[in-house]
Design a protein around this motif. Sequence first.
Motif, PDB file in Angstrom:
ATOM      1  N   PRO A   1      23.122  30.078 -70.815  1.00 22.44           N
ATOM      2  CA  PRO A   1      22.871  31.515 -70.664  1.00 22.44           C
ATOM      3  C   PRO A   1      22.638  31.964 -69.227  1.00 22.44           C
ATOM      4  O   PRO A   1      23.137  33.017 -68.817  1.00 22.44           O
ATOM      5  N   GLN A   2      21.896  31.173 -68.446  1.00 21.74           N
ATOM      6  CA  GLN A   2      21.652  31.544 -67.048  1.00 21.74           C
ATOM      7  C   GLN A   2      22.946  31.593 -66.248  1.00 21.74           C
ATOM      8  O   GLN A   2      23.202  32.524 -65.490  1.00 21.74           O
ATOM      9  N   ARG A   3      23.767  30.562 -66.404  1.00 22.01           N
ATOM     10  CA  ARG A   3      25.042  30.501 -65.676  1.00 22.01           C
ATOM     11  C   ARG A   3      25.967  31.637 -66.115  1.00 22.01           C
ATOM     12  O   ARG A   3      26.653  32.248 -65.296  1.00 22.01           O
ATOM     13  N   ARG A   4      25.993  31.876 -67.403  1.00 19.39           N
ATOM     14  CA  ARG A   4      26.872  32.925 -67.924  1.00 19.39           C
ATOM     15  C   ARG A   4      26.438  34.294 -67.407  1.00 19.39           C
ATOM     16  O   ARG A   4      27.259  35.128 -67.034  1.00 19.39           O
TER      17      ARG A   4
ATOM     18  N   VAL B   1      34.886  18.789 -65.256  1.00 19.04           N
ATOM     19  CA  VAL B   1      34.534  18.465 -66.645  1.00 19.04           C
ATOM     20  C   VAL B   1      33.542  19.488 -67.193  1.00 19.04           C
ATOM     21  O   VAL B   1      33.542  19.808 -68.378  1.00 19.04           O
ATOM     22  N   SER B   2      32.677  20.010 -66.329  1.00 18.01           N
ATOM     23  CA  SER B   2      31.607  20.922 -66.740  1.00 18.01           C
ATOM     24  C   SER B   2      32.038  22.373 -66.598  1.00 18.01           C
ATOM     25  O   SER B   2      32.370  22.822 -65.501  1.00 18.01           O
ATOM     26  N   LEU B   3      32.003  23.122 -67.709  1.00 17.76           N
ATOM     27  CA  LEU B   3      32.365  24.541 -67.625  1.00 17.76           C
ATOM     28  C   LEU B   3      31.329  25.330 -66.828  1.00 17.76           C
ATOM     29  O   LEU B   3      31.641  26.344 -66.207  1.00 17.76           O
ATOM     30  N   ASN B   4      30.077  24.853 -66.817  1.00 15.31           N
ATOM     31  CA  ASN B   4      29.058  25.550 -66.038  1.00 15.31           C
ATOM     32  C   ASN B   4      29.307  25.417 -64.538  1.00 15.31           C
ATOM     33  O   ASN B   4      29.054  26.352 -63.779  1.00 15.31           O
ATOM     34  N   SER B   5      29.816  24.278 -64.110  1.00 16.04           N
ATOM     35  CA  SER B   5      30.108  24.122 -62.681  1.00 16.04           C
ATOM     36  C   SER B   5      31.312  24.957 -62.279  1.00 16.04           C
ATOM     37  O   SER B   5      31.386  25.455 -61.157  1.00 16.04           O
ATOM     38  N   VAL B   6      32.278  25.133 -63.196  1.00 17.65           N
ATOM     39  CA  VAL B   6      33.440  25.983 -62.901  1.00 17.65           C
ATOM     40  C   VAL B   6      32.985  27.431 -62.732  1.00 17.65           C
ATOM     41  O   VAL B   6      33.418  28.129 -61.809  1.00 17.65           O
ATOM     42  N   LEU B   7      32.087  27.911 -63.592  1.00 17.47           N
ATOM     43  CA  LEU B   7      31.568  29.276 -63.453  1.00 17.47           C
ATOM     44  C   LEU B   7      30.790  29.434 -62.148  1.00 17.47           C
ATOM     45  O   LEU B   7      30.840  30.489 -61.520  1.00 17.47           O
ATOM     46  N   ALA B   8      30.084  28.386 -61.732  1.00 22.25           N
ATOM     47  CA  ALA B   8      29.317  28.458 -60.493  1.00 22.25           C
ATOM     48  C   ALA B   8      30.219  28.541 -59.268  1.00 22.25           C
ATOM     49  O   ALA B   8      29.750  28.905 -58.184  1.00 22.25           O
TER      50      ALA B   8
END
Length: 246
Positions: free
Chosen positions: A87-90, A148-155
């Motif tokens: 949620p934070q990353r999004r 591999v991590s979708l959160n790192s792609v958003l970052a």
Amino acid sequence: FGSVGGIWALIFAGNRRLREAAPAAFRGDFERVRAAAHFVMLWVFRSDFQTRALYMLGLCAEARGDLLEASDLFRRALLMLPVGAAPQRRAAASALIRGHQILALTGLGALEPAAWLLQQLHADLRRSTVQGALDALLDDGDWGLGAVSLNSVLAQLEPGRPPRALAALAGALLAVKRGHATEALDVLTREHAVLAAGTLPHERELLAAIDRSAREALAGGGPMRAMAIPAGDAPWTRAMLGELSR
């Protein structure tokens, strides 16, 4: 095994192409960005990559001053945000996307939709500062997993860019375009440190033009005119300010 290997090969290839084309997005180098983004949209199934591809195309359109196209691309990027992200990353990614969409809509003169989006942006900012149980469970962005991590792609949408700086820039532009000069100057003063650290050179030129326009509006063309920060006449700034720049 061959299918799985092929899928991961496409993911890593898409990540490399987006990473290499990222600087071109801020220069408005459409051909370089288009090639990378279209590869991702055709061959990489993950929504985080699709979000980043649309976002880069939106940045490119914004840099060229094509605000209608930029607004549509940022709208589509917002819809593509992965539901399964932390949620934070999004929320942080959503705030960045909304900030650029507000700039485009405000430049086009669509002030009411921009004002509604600004409310949503500030809600995103609040969510991005609160870590909950789902963040602890889902946030793998700092594990060193890369693509591999979708959160790192958003970052990686705009690394190092604080969403709050974009929110302040969008809020100041919207305020001055709506004729709220005092509100615009209040944002510029209150968020000065964030804006100084989190904006690009062409955005700082826009901030100077907003400052000048707001001061001239309050002074009615009087002595405070001299206090205004001189603004350049770059096409991007003129596109954003519209009739205020003439």
